[in-house]
Design an enzyme around this catalytic site. Structure first.
Site, mmCIF file in Angstrom:
data_model
loop_
_atom_site.group_PDB
_atom_site.id
_atom_site.type_symbol
_atom_site.label_atom_id
_atom_site.label_comp_id
_atom_site.label_asym_id
_atom_site.label_seq_id
_atom_site.Cartn_x
_atom_site.Cartn_y
_atom_site.Cartn_z
ATOM 1 C CG ASP A 1 19.278 -3.528 11.185
ATOM 2 O OD1 ASP A 1 18.640 -2.744 11.916
ATOM 3 O OD2 ASP A 1 20.462 -3.833 11.388
ATOM 4 C CG ASN B 1 12.893 0.558 9.428
ATOM 5 O OD1 ASN B 1 13.202 0.435 8.251
ATOM 6 N ND2 ASN B 1 11.993 -0.212 10.016
ATOM 7 C CD1 TRP C 1 16.366 5.368 4.342
ATOM 8 C CD2 TRP C 1 14.770 6.435 5.503
ATOM 9 N NE1 TRP C 1 15.559 6.019 3.436
ATOM 10 C CE2 TRP C 1 14.569 6.684 4.121
ATOM 11 C CE3 TRP C 1 13.891 7.002 6.421
ATOM 12 C CZ2 TRP C 1 13.531 7.469 3.653
ATOM 13 C CZ3 TRP C 1 12.856 7.796 5.948
ATOM 14 C CH2 TRP C 1 12.683 8.023 4.572
ATOM 15 N NE ARG D 1 14.702 4.625 16.880
ATOM 16 C CZ ARG D 1 15.587 3.726 16.424
ATOM 17 N NH1 ARG D 1 16.771 4.113 15.970
ATOM 18 N NH2 ARG D 1 15.294 2.439 16.426
ATOM 19 C CB SER E 1 11.299 -11.702 22.448
ATOM 20 O OG SER E 1 12.573 -12.236 22.129
ATOM 21 C CG ASN F 1 12.467 -5.126 18.485
ATOM 22 O OD1 ASN F 1 12.046 -5.558 17.409
ATOM 23 N ND2 ASN F 1 13.753 -4.817 18.658
ATOM 24 C CD1 TRP F 2 8.604 -7.600 23.862
ATOM 25 C CD2 TRP F 2 7.096 -5.949 23.787
ATOM 26 N NE1 TRP F 2 7.489 -8.086 23.219
ATOM 27 C CE2 TRP F 2 6.549 -7.098 23.167
ATOM 28 C CE3 TRP F 2 6.327 -4.783 23.864
ATOM 29 C CZ2 TRP F 2 5.268 -7.113 22.615
ATOM 30 C CZ3 TRP F 2 5.052 -4.789 23.314
ATOM 31 C CH2 TRP F 2 4.538 -5.940 22.707
ATOM 32 C CG LEU G 1 21.611 -15.483 12.322
ATOM 33 C CD1 LEU G 1 21.717 -16.922 12.788
ATOM 34 C CD2 LEU G 1 20.465 -15.334 11.344
ATOM 35 C CB SER G 2 19.585 -9.818 15.682
ATOM 36 O OG SER G 2 20.642 -8.912 15.455
#
Length: 259
Positions: A34, A36, A39, A47, A80, A82-83, A209-210
């Site tokens: 986690d 990115n 950052w 991104r 799943s 992230n789409w 935990l996501s």
């Protein structure tokens, strides 16, 4: 214990698995990579650059896990959920997956690393499915560390798919619902051939935990590192391993001190 990061190949510096167990090193480490985007934002970069740097951090983590004698590393590469991200970001992430397989698969294979992919494959475009199948097929007979890639993965979806299999078996008269066991469920999860994680690391300071390995995390130790994933190096990895080694794992039993 802190070691210098290795800039060589994935197969350099691996230590015997038996020695690792005596050194208090977890057999299976799962990582939620986690930070990115944060950052990149902190540096005024898109991104996508954070994801690119995150891939470099993943390569370093795989090398270091091999050096420390870890048998299984599971990485949460694409959930799943992230789409729902912007299409341009999703497209970039799919491109990173292709580049990772095309650039790194041969090196992983040479390092005797087995690749396993968990997550739903229904609905994935054929090209992506082909890449995942290629990675698993090429490395299936390897006997070194196992790299588990959670792609299009969600813990609830995994449990739901297992429940549907159980329901079908019960309906077909193959299983007695009164006799169902935890093992009946575990054997139908994507991780049926993979031990539960001993340690789950989440970077960037977030503490949740996501939807990652919900069933398998029942007795895992957790380390929440403040380090953003692109900056997660050997020292940060070792800090998490040191924290794990300092803990007493009781699995519900009374501690050695009677507490």
């Amino acid at each position: 214990m802190t070691t210098s990061p290795d800039t060589g190949s994935l197969k350099s510096g691996q230590i015997p698995r038996e020695a690792a167990r005596h050194n208090g090193v977890p057999r299976h480490v799962a990582i939620i990579m986690d930070g990115n985007g944060r950052w990149a934002n902190a540096r005024g970069l898109p991104r996508t650059e954070g994801h690119r740097q995150g891939l470099d951090a993943l390569r370093g983590a795989i090398r270091h896990a091999g050096q420390r004698g870890i048998d299984f590393v599971t990485v949460y590469s694409f959930s799943s959920e992230n789409w729902s991200r912007p299409p341009t970001e999703v497209s970039f992430l799919m491109g990173l997956l292709r580049r990772f397989v095309q650039r790194d698969l041969s090196e992983l294979h040479q390092a005797n690393i087995r690749v396993r992919v968990i997550g739903a494959r229904t609905g994935l475009e054929p090209g992506i499915c082909g890449l995942l199948e290629e990675a698993e097929a090429l490395t299936r007979a390897n006997t070194g560390m196992t790299l588990v890639v959670a792609f299009n993965y969600g813990g609830r979806d995994e449990i739901l798919r297992a429940a549907r299999q159980l329901a079908a078996a019960v309906a077909a008269g193959q299983l007695d619902p009164a006799g169902l066991t935890e093992q009946d469920i575990a054997s139908r999860l994507d991780t049926s051939d993979i031990p539960d994680p001993d340690l789950i690391i989440r970077t960037s300071g977030e503490q949740r935990l996501s939807n990652f390995l919900l069933w398998q995390a029942a007795y895992a130790e957790f380390v929440f590192s403040p380090v953003l994933w692109p900056d997660f190096d050997a020292a940060a990895f070792d800090a998490a391993l040191d924290a794990f080694a300092a803990r007493e794992r009781r699995f519900g039993a009374v501690s050695a001190g009677g507490g």
